[in-house]
Scaffold this active site. Structure first.
Site, PDB file in Angstrom:
ATOM      1  N   GLY A 248       0.686  -1.376  -0.127  1.00  0.00           N
ATOM      2  CA  GLY A 248       0.048   0.236  -0.054  1.00  0.00           C
ATOM      3  C   GLY A 248       0.867   1.310   0.018  1.00  0.00           C
ATOM      4  O   GLY A 248       0.126   2.273  -0.074  1.00  0.00           O
ATOM      5  N   GLU A 290       3.675  -6.743   1.724  1.00  0.00           N
ATOM      6  CA  GLU A 290       3.501  -6.950   0.428  1.00  0.00           C
ATOM      7  C   GLU A 290       3.344  -5.876  -0.496  1.00  0.00           C
ATOM      8  O   GLU A 290       2.446  -5.626  -1.023  1.00  0.00           O
ATOM      9  CB  GLU A 290       2.155  -7.842   0.282  1.00  0.00           C
ATOM     10  CG  GLU A 290       2.151  -9.136   0.903  1.00  0.00           C
ATOM     11  CD  GLU A 290       0.882  -9.556   1.158  1.00  0.00           C
ATOM     12  OE1 GLU A 290       0.589 -10.955   1.305  1.00  0.00           O
ATOM     13  OE2 GLU A 290      -0.209  -9.010   1.188  1.00  0.00           O
ATOM     14  N   GLY A 292       3.578  -3.873  -3.799  1.00  0.00           N
ATOM     15  CA  GLY A 292       3.549  -4.206  -5.345  1.00  0.00           C
ATOM     16  C   GLY A 292       3.873  -3.022  -6.041  1.00  0.00           C
ATOM     17  O   GLY A 292       4.972  -2.715  -6.499  1.00  0.00           O
ATOM     18  N   ARG A 293       3.009  -1.765  -5.869  1.00  0.00           N
ATOM     19  CA  ARG A 293       3.182  -0.594  -6.543  1.00  0.00           C
ATOM     20  C   ARG A 293       4.436  -0.104  -6.282  1.00  0.00           C
ATOM     21  O   ARG A 293       5.322   0.522  -7.132  1.00  0.00           O
ATOM     22  CB  ARG A 293       2.044   0.334  -6.191  1.00  0.00           C
ATOM     23  CG  ARG A 293       2.005   1.668  -7.090  1.00  0.00           C
ATOM     24  CD  ARG A 293       1.186   2.699  -6.278  1.00  0.00           C
ATOM     25  NE  ARG A 293      -0.171   2.127  -6.159  1.00  0.00           N
ATOM     26  CZ  ARG A 293      -1.305   2.147  -6.886  1.00  0.00           C
ATOM     27  NH1 ARG A 293      -1.155   2.410  -7.988  1.00  0.00           N
ATOM     28  NH2 ARG A 293      -2.429   1.707  -6.349  1.00  0.00           N
ATOM     29  N   ARG A 330      -6.105   2.897 -16.012  1.00  0.00           N
ATOM     30  CA  ARG A 330      -6.192   3.516 -14.600  1.00  0.00           C
ATOM     31  C   ARG A 330      -6.765   4.811 -14.640  1.00  0.00           C
ATOM     32  O   ARG A 330      -7.391   5.197 -13.638  1.00  0.00           O
ATOM     33  CB  ARG A 330      -4.885   3.649 -14.119  1.00  0.00           C
ATOM     34  CG  ARG A 330      -4.325   1.922 -13.752  1.00  0.00           C
ATOM     35  CD  ARG A 330      -2.961   2.080 -12.897  1.00  0.00           C
ATOM     36  NE  ARG A 330      -3.408   2.203 -11.448  1.00  0.00           N
ATOM     37  CZ  ARG A 330      -2.906   3.642 -11.061  1.00  0.00           C
ATOM     38  NH1 ARG A 330      -2.239   4.458 -11.633  1.00  0.00           N
ATOM     39  NH2 ARG A 330      -3.377   3.892  -9.852  1.00  0.00           N
ATOM     40  N   TYR A 334      -9.935   5.044 -12.226  1.00  0.00           N
ATOM     41  CA  TYR A 334      -9.640   5.715 -10.910  1.00  0.00           C
ATOM     42  C   TYR A 334      -9.469   7.381 -10.966  1.00  0.00           C
ATOM     43  O   TYR A 334      -8.920   7.829 -10.040  1.00  0.00           O
ATOM     44  CB  TYR A 334      -8.691   5.008 -10.071  1.00  0.00           C
ATOM     45  CG  TYR A 334      -8.536   3.632 -10.139  1.00  0.00           C
ATOM     46  CD1 TYR A 334      -9.323   2.702  -9.557  1.00  0.00           C
ATOM     47  CD2 TYR A 334      -7.274   3.211 -10.766  1.00  0.00           C
ATOM     48  CE1 TYR A 334      -9.211   1.402  -9.371  1.00  0.00           C
ATOM     49  CE2 TYR A 334      -7.229   1.692 -10.870  1.00  0.00           C
ATOM     50  CZ  TYR A 334      -8.064   0.856 -10.199  1.00  0.00           C
ATOM     51  OH  TYR A 334      -8.020  -0.433 -10.103  1.00  0.00           O
ATOM     52  N   CYS A 361     -13.128   2.930 -29.110  1.00  0.00           N
ATOM     53  CA  CYS A 361     -14.382   3.550 -29.418  1.00  0.00           C
ATOM     54  C   CYS A 361     -15.090   3.687 -28.069  1.00  0.00           C
ATOM     55  O   CYS A 361     -15.848   2.890 -27.840  1.00  0.00           O
ATOM     56  CB  CYS A 361     -14.948   2.530 -30.314  1.00  0.00           C
ATOM     57  SG  CYS A 361     -15.847   3.332 -31.440  1.00  0.00           S
ATOM     58  N   GLU A 362     -14.538   4.913 -27.116  1.00  0.00           N
ATOM     59  CA  GLU A 362     -15.256   4.761 -25.939  1.00  0.00           C
ATOM     60  C   GLU A 362     -14.815   6.138 -25.507  1.00  0.00           C
ATOM     61  O   GLU A 362     -13.655   6.589 -25.234  1.00  0.00           O
ATOM     62  CB  GLU A 362     -14.719   3.837 -25.025  1.00  0.00           C
ATOM     63  CG  GLU A 362     -14.812   4.023 -23.615  1.00  0.00           C
ATOM     64  CD  GLU A 362     -15.559   2.757 -23.133  1.00  0.00           C
ATOM     65  OE1 GLU A 362     -15.932   1.604 -23.757  1.00  0.00           O
ATOM     66  OE2 GLU A 362     -16.000   2.765 -21.822  1.00  0.00           O
TER      67      GLU A 362
HETATM   68  N1  LLP Z   1      -1.321  -7.129  -0.454  1.00  0.00           N
HETATM   69  C1  LLP Z   1      -2.760  -7.447  -0.826  1.00  0.00           C
HETATM   70  C2  LLP Z   1      -3.447  -8.271  -0.050  1.00  0.00           C
HETATM   71  C3  LLP Z   1      -3.434  -6.609  -1.943  1.00  0.00           C
HETATM   72  O1  LLP Z   1      -4.738  -6.691  -2.026  1.00  0.00           O
HETATM   73  C4  LLP Z   1      -2.616  -5.512  -2.527  1.00  0.00           C
HETATM   74  C5  LLP Z   1      -3.142  -4.894  -3.542  1.00  0.00           C
HETATM   75  C6  LLP Z   1      -1.119  -5.457  -2.211  1.00  0.00           C
HETATM   76  C7  LLP Z   1      -0.710  -6.421  -1.406  1.00  0.00           C
HETATM   77  C8  LLP Z   1      -0.219  -4.453  -3.081  1.00  0.00           C
HETATM   78  O2  LLP Z   1      -0.714  -3.177  -2.690  1.00  0.00           O
HETATM   79  P1  LLP Z   1       0.375  -2.103  -3.319  1.00  0.00           P
HETATM   80  O3  LLP Z   1       1.828  -2.173  -2.292  1.00  0.00           O
HETATM   81  O4  LLP Z   1       0.482  -2.453  -4.783  1.00  0.00           O
HETATM   82  O5  LLP Z   1      -0.242  -0.602  -2.984  1.00  0.00           O
HETATM   83  N2  LLP Z   1      -5.575  -1.813  -9.428  1.00  0.00           N
HETATM   84  C9  LLP Z   1      -5.366  -0.705  -8.386  1.00  0.00           C
HETATM   85  C10 LLP Z   1      -4.714  -1.165  -7.316  1.00  0.00           C
HETATM   86  C11 LLP Z   1      -5.237  -2.261  -6.577  1.00  0.00           C
HETATM   87  C12 LLP Z   1      -4.491  -2.907  -5.493  1.00  0.00           C
HETATM   88  C13 LLP Z   1      -5.204  -4.167  -5.199  1.00  0.00           C
HETATM   89  N3  LLP Z   1      -4.375  -5.124  -4.014  1.00  0.00           N
HETATM   90  C14 LLP Z   1      -4.648   0.468  -9.057  1.00  0.00           C
HETATM   91  O6  LLP Z   1      -4.337   0.286 -10.298  1.00  0.00           O
HETATM   92  O7  LLP Z   1      -4.351   1.549  -8.455  1.00  0.00           O
END
Ligand code: LLP
Length: 431
Positions: A248, A290, A292-293, A330, A334, A361-362
């Site tokens: 997050g 965890e 990701g981003r 995105r 969002y 087409c949107e």
């Molecule tokens: N752990 C869990 C259980 C999660 O659901 C997520 C993200 C993460 C870790 C990783 O979070 P991060 O570090 O990436 O913020 N599609 C959306 C983001 C959805 C996030 C889903 N879960 C976007 O494009 O902003």
């Protein structure tokens, strides 16, 4: 520029990791995603080192591969010796194909199918992150059939509002994910889980949301989770050995956003955890995060070729590019912020205010509004920065547009990570 891996060369072209984006666009075609491998490794190491330093040895990041899932990224995760968060059998399959040791994986999701559970167990998934008790029953049943004891952690909702976009907020009590502490359901779930013979309850998980810049909700969540672990020790004599705090951390997409110091965030969270551990006298659990981003977003950008430019007198101007919501949904989903620039003319005066539109087409197929660029010409290369997370992994074939190629840069060399889809790929499954 926005991140230190971006620069402008003598020709006024945008570069990433020193590579000229205009040359890359010419060589590989557009739309094209370009990834800086060093940046991915750097980001992973920041987490690894900060977590070991502040949470203690044994703590580790598990890369949230939903943000970017392909064989290449799992190979990097393997080489960097981190865990992974997977959320489907498809992600698990991809990780296995890349030779990733999935005993270091956390299998997420609010609806794991019987197939997922069987596939996960057969392939030695480390932990299922259990979302609800129906699912726990199913895992217990499959584990019993296979004669094993499956390690799980329970996903709990700590009841936190992290102030982010509603679609990516997950820690509040009313959520499709997890079991609420506040309602007493978590207590019931723990008791029930401990009765299961083919399940080993290793600990707990929470994830409060994504793209969060404020440290407070993370510290609050850490504190609530440790308090909860201590409450369980007192009430049930059960002591958790793993606490997974989810992902997050926010990433800088535009100048107005800060570049977060992740090590400092981890240090602050650890202070809250340590204080709680000390006052409650529990054994400090192994902490997992965890991200990701914050691992992949700033490692990449997407290149497009400009097509038409349209000025509507009294209204606004549109610049259309050869990609859009199929490779980056995105903004449509969002209203996500992005920095957009004209990669082929970085030093020209940016005095043309426009909306950058995709080719679908949107009407909602926009990449960004109110962007200032040098007046674009057909054939100019346009770049959207910081597209490494949740772009390729959310890409679609809407309007039968092939997914772009992804190219990596490492030590000044460029190489294909994912091939561009062909028209034949588009009809591959059509009968
Ligand atoms: N752990 C869990 C259980 C999660 O659901 C997520 C993200 C993460 C870790 C990783 O979070 P991060 O570090 O990436 O913020 N599609 C959306 C983001 C959805 C996030 C889903 N879960 C976007 O494009 O902003």
């Amino acid at each position: 520029m926005l991140h230190e891996n971006l620069s402008i060369n003598a020709m006024g072209h945008l570069c990433i990791a020193g590579a000229d984006t205009v040359s890359l666009a010419k060589k590989y075609g557009t739309p094209l995603m370009v990834m800086d491998e060093q940046r991915i490794r750097r980001n992973l190491r920041i987490y690894k080192e900060a977590m070991a330093k502040h949470f203690g040895e044994g703590s580790f990041p598990a890369f949230a591969s939903k943000s970017f899932s392909c064989k290449y990224i799992y190979r990097i995760a393997r080489e960097e010796n981190v865990g992974i968060d997977i959320v489907s059998s498809g992600e698990l399959y991809t990780a296995l194909e890349a030779g990733f040791d999935v005993s270091k994986s956390f299998f997420h999701g609010n609806n794991k199918t019987d197939f997922d559970i069987n596939y996960g167990i057969d392939n030695g998934v480390g932990y299922f992150v259990v979302d609800n008790m129906t699912e726990l029953d199913a895992i217990d049943r499959v584990a019993c059939e296979k004669g094993i004891v499956q390690k799980v952690i329970l996903r709990l909702t700590p009841g936190i509002d992290p102030h982010t976009h509603a679609s990516i907020m997950t820690g509040q009590v009313d959520s499709k994910f997890g079991i609420a502490i506040e309602t007493g359901q978590a207590d019931e779930a723990v008791k029930y889980t401990l009765t299961k013979k083919n399940i080993s309850l290793e600990g707990f998980h929470c994830h409060i949301g994504s793209q969060i810049f404020d440290i407070k909700p993370f510290c609050d969540a850490g504190k609530i989770m440790i308090e909860y672990i201590s409450h369980l020790k007192k009430e049930l004599g059960y002591e958790a050995s793993i606490l997974n705090l989810g992902g997050g951390f926010g990433v800088r997409y535009i100048d107005a956003q800060p570049e977060l110091d992740y090590e400092e965030f981890i240090r602050l969270i650890s202070r809250f955890i340590d204080d709680e551990v000390k006052s409650s006298g529990i054994k400090k659990p192994t902490i997992v995060m965890e991200p990701g981003r914050s691992i992949v977003a700033d490692s990449a950008l997407t290149l497009y070729t400009v097509g038409g430019t349209k000025e509507i007198p009294g209204f606004k101007s549109y610049v259309s590019v050869d990609g859009g919501m199929p490779d980056n949904p995105r903004y449509a989903l969002y209203q996500a912020d992005y920095t957009v620039c004209l990669a082929s003319r970085m030093n020209d005066k940016a005095d043309f205010r426009c909306t950058v539109a995709g080719r679908c087409c949107e009407s909602g197929d926009l990449l960004q509004e109110n962007v200032d660029l040098p007046r674009p010409q057909r054939g100019d290369v346009l770049a959207v920065l910081v597209t490494g997370a949740y772009n390729y992994s959310m890409a679609s074939n809407y309007n039968r547009i092939p997914r772009p190629a992804v190219v990596g840069i490492k030590d000044g060399e460029d190489f294909e990570i994912i091939k561009r889809e062909t028209f034949a790929d588009l009809t591959r499954n059509d009968l």
